[in-house]
Motif scaffolding. Structure first.
Motif, PDB file in Angstrom:
ATOM      1  N   GLY A 132       0.813  -1.215   0.000  1.00  0.00           N
ATOM      2  CA  GLY A 132       0.000   0.000   0.000  1.00  0.00           C
ATOM      3  C   GLY A 132       0.843   1.260   0.000  1.00  0.00           C
ATOM      4  O   GLY A 132       1.995   1.258  -0.434  1.00  0.00           O
ATOM      5  N   ALA A 133       0.251   2.324   0.540  1.00  0.00           N
ATOM      6  CA  ALA A 133       0.857   3.657   0.455  1.00  0.00           C
ATOM      7  C   ALA A 133       2.097   3.814   1.323  1.00  0.00           C
ATOM      8  O   ALA A 133       2.756   4.841   1.274  1.00  0.00           O
ATOM      9  CB  ALA A 133      -0.194   4.699   0.840  1.00  0.00           C
ATOM     10  N   THR A 134       2.412   2.811   2.137  1.00  0.00           N
ATOM     11  CA  THR A 134       3.579   2.967   3.027  1.00  0.00           C
ATOM     12  C   THR A 134       4.878   2.538   2.351  1.00  0.00           C
ATOM     13  O   THR A 134       5.929   2.557   2.983  1.00  0.00           O
ATOM     14  CB  THR A 134       3.398   2.130   4.315  1.00  0.00           C
ATOM     15  N   VAL A 135       4.800   2.136   1.059  1.00  0.00           N
ATOM     16  CA  VAL A 135       5.994   1.624   0.375  1.00  0.00           C
ATOM     17  C   VAL A 135       7.159   2.620   0.433  1.00  0.00           C
ATOM     18  O   VAL A 135       8.285   2.262   0.753  1.00  0.00           O
ATOM     19  CB  VAL A 135       5.659   1.246  -1.088  1.00  0.00           C
ATOM     20  N   ALA A 136       6.877   3.889   0.157  1.00  0.00           N
ATOM     21  CA  ALA A 136       7.947   4.900   0.150  1.00  0.00           C
ATOM     22  C   ALA A 136       8.621   4.973   1.521  1.00  0.00           C
ATOM     23  O   ALA A 136       9.851   5.037   1.612  1.00  0.00           O
ATOM     24  CB  ALA A 136       7.380   6.256  -0.247  1.00  0.00           C
ATOM     25  N   ASP A 137       7.814   4.942   2.578  1.00  0.00           N
ATOM     26  CA  ASP A 137       8.380   4.976   3.942  1.00  0.00           C
ATOM     27  C   ASP A 137       9.192   3.724   4.228  1.00  0.00           C
ATOM     28  O   ASP A 137      10.246   3.783   4.865  1.00  0.00           O
ATOM     29  CB  ASP A 137       7.262   5.083   4.989  1.00  0.00           C
ATOM     30  N   ASP A 138       8.673   2.577   3.761  1.00  0.00           N
ATOM     31  CA  ASP A 138       9.390   1.313   3.994  1.00  0.00           C
ATOM     32  C   ASP A 138      10.761   1.352   3.336  1.00  0.00           C
ATOM     33  O   ASP A 138      11.761   0.959   3.937  1.00  0.00           O
ATOM     34  CB  ASP A 138       8.599   0.125   3.423  1.00  0.00           C
ATOM     35  N   ILE A 139      10.806   1.836   2.093  1.00  0.00           N
ATOM     36  CA  ILE A 139      12.089   1.894   1.371  1.00  0.00           C
ATOM     37  C   ILE A 139      13.039   2.856   2.084  1.00  0.00           C
ATOM     38  O   ILE A 139      14.226   2.571   2.258  1.00  0.00           O
ATOM     39  CB  ILE A 139      11.866   2.334  -0.105  1.00  0.00           C
ATOM     40  N   ALA A 140      12.498   3.991   2.513  1.00  0.00           N
ATOM     41  CA  ALA A 140      13.337   4.974   3.225  1.00  0.00           C
ATOM     42  C   ALA A 140      13.911   4.343   4.492  1.00  0.00           C
ATOM     43  O   ALA A 140      15.078   4.547   4.837  1.00  0.00           O
ATOM     44  CB  ALA A 140      12.511   6.210   3.572  1.00  0.00           C
ATOM     45  N   HIS A 141      13.107   3.535   5.158  1.00  0.00           N
ATOM     46  CA  HIS A 141      13.554   2.872   6.389  1.00  0.00           C
ATOM     47  C   HIS A 141      14.657   1.847   6.083  1.00  0.00           C
ATOM     48  O   HIS A 141      15.658   1.755   6.775  1.00  0.00           O
ATOM     49  CB  HIS A 141      12.344   2.197   7.044  1.00  0.00           C
ATOM     50  N   ILE A 142      14.470   1.108   4.981  1.00  0.00           N
ATOM     51  CA  ILE A 142      15.429   0.042   4.637  1.00  0.00           C
ATOM     52  C   ILE A 142      16.744   0.628   4.104  1.00  0.00           C
ATOM     53  O   ILE A 142      17.822   0.165   4.450  1.00  0.00           O
ATOM     54  CB  ILE A 142      14.806  -0.911   3.569  1.00  0.00           C
ATOM     55  N   LEU A 143      16.646   1.663   3.259  1.00  0.00           N
ATOM     56  CA  LEU A 143      17.854   2.169   2.584  1.00  0.00           C
ATOM     57  C   LEU A 143      18.447   3.416   3.233  1.00  0.00           C
ATOM     58  O   LEU A 143      19.500   3.895   2.811  1.00  0.00           O
ATOM     59  CB  LEU A 143      17.540   2.474   1.111  1.00  0.00           C
ATOM     60  N   ARG A 155      15.946  -9.252   1.760  1.00  0.00           N
ATOM     61  CA  ARG A 155      15.719  -9.713   3.138  1.00  0.00           C
ATOM     62  C   ARG A 155      14.533  -8.985   3.783  1.00  0.00           C
ATOM     63  O   ARG A 155      13.647  -9.591   4.363  1.00  0.00           O
ATOM     64  CB  ARG A 155      16.989  -9.482   3.955  1.00  0.00           C
ATOM     65  N   GLU A 156      14.498  -7.656   3.631  1.00  0.00           N
ATOM     66  CA  GLU A 156      13.492  -6.862   4.343  1.00  0.00           C
ATOM     67  C   GLU A 156      12.115  -6.901   3.676  1.00  0.00           C
ATOM     68  O   GLU A 156      11.100  -6.861   4.354  1.00  0.00           O
ATOM     69  CB  GLU A 156      13.945  -5.400   4.458  1.00  0.00           C
TER      70      GLU A 156
END
Ligand SMILES: [Zn+2]
Length: 343
Positions: free
Chosen positions: A143-154, A191-192
């Protein structure tokens, strides 16, 4: 207990091997990655005196800027100084790692440090590596949290930027990064993201890699009278003397380029970058003669422009391995290996 291989991987994370000149010889030159290390000695050149210092101070690993072995060896004869030195290092079980042109070109490497020490602002590389940029294209369910997830991972991965946009189903994410960071980036994303990562592929991107490369151009915060600038170079690099092209005493210096070690092949790049001065080492009579009208050349010495390596490399090692959990001693050499004296 840390091993030589751990020290080597830490150093290559700072100064990736692919940044090195193709004919350079960097990495582990003597010893084995399996050997345990409690103490590392950092130096510019592995001389016999430095090897003796390593023995006396209990260092099991030497990290040097210049490769001890550069041209292919045809023999290791112990009736030569080089052969005896190699024999001594093997006998004393001292490993030798070289971080040479990869450390020159690294972010936070020798050229960047030389520019910083001389007070250059807005640093730009004179010669950026080509063909090293990659784009990683990912298709991700979610959903819409993808951008936040990527920012968190990278967020903690150096040198990468990313953008995302919604697809009919899921999201497309594009990550721009140097080729030498791609392996780490791919494994952390796989992994993430787990099953949410639908597919991914890598594309080459035209253009140079910013933030890396040989030589730096920048500006002083304020223009300095030329004599004051030269006094700064002498004092901050610890030079006994400087060799320069003839200059107008009324000249002021603002735009400066630097290239550590032997920089005669970067004179034209420094001129093209608009520099009024190039600070480097190892300039010949003819280089002085040919460029005197176009730029003020300052030969501050090969050793003098590179001795900063000892401090920055030791700091990198400390940052990675001296965190209280994996304690190793990191020693700066006390041996003066400047092969040039001024009389
Ligand atoms: Zn050098």
């Amino acid at each position: 207990m840390l091993r030589v291989g751990d020290i080597l991987s830490g150093l290559l994370e700072w100064a990736p091997a692919s940044l090195a000149w193709e004919r350079d010889n960097i990495g582990l030159l003597i010893g084995s990655p399996d050997r345990e290390v409690e103490r590392v000695l950092v130096c510019l050149d592995v001389t016999e005196a430095v090897a003796r210092e390593a023995v006396e101070r209990g260092a099991q690993c030497i990290v040097a800027h210049h490769p001890l072995i550069f041209h292919p060896l045809k023999s290791i004869r112990t009736d030569t100084a080089r052969g005896r030195l190699i024999e001594m290092l093997l006998r004393e079980r001292i490993s030798v790692i070289a971080m040479h042109t990869n450390a020159d070109a690294a972010r936070g490497g020798l050229n960047a440090e030389l520019a910083a020490v001389l007070g250059l602002e807005h640093p730009r590389r004179l010669d950026m590596p080509k063909g090293m940029l990659r784009k990683l294209v990912l298709r991700i369910a979610g959903g819409a949290t993808v951008a936040d997830d990527i920012a968190h991972i990278l967020g903690h991965v150096p040198d990468c930027t990313w953008s995302s946009h919604a697809l009919t189903e899921g999201y497309a994410v594009e990550v721009l990064a140097p080729a030498f960071r791609l392996g780490d980036i791919q494994s952390v994303l796989i992994r993430e993201l787990g099953a949410a990562l639908r597919d991914h592929h890598v594309l080459s991107v035209e253009g140079a890699l910013p933030g890396y490369g040989i030589g730096v151009a920048g500006e002083l915060s304020d223009a300095l009278p030329v004599r004051d600038f030269l006094a700064r170079v002498k004092e901050r690099l610890g030079c006994a003397s400087l060799r320069t092209t003839p200059f107008d005493e009324a000249m002021n210096v603002r735009r400066v380029a630097v290239s550590s070690g032997a920089g005669s092949s970067y004179v034209q790049a420094a001129i093209a970058a608009g520099a009024e001065v190039l600070v480097t080492g190892d300039l010949s009579h003819h280089v002085f003669l040919d460029s005197a009208d176009d730029i003020l050349l300052v030969d501050a010495g090969h050793y003098e422009t590179e001795q900063l390596f000892i401090r920055i490399c030791a700091e990198e090692l400390r940052r990675r391995f001296f965190d209280g959990k994996q304690k190793i001693d990191i020693l700066h050499t006390r041996t003066d290996t400047n092969p040039v004296w001024f009389m």
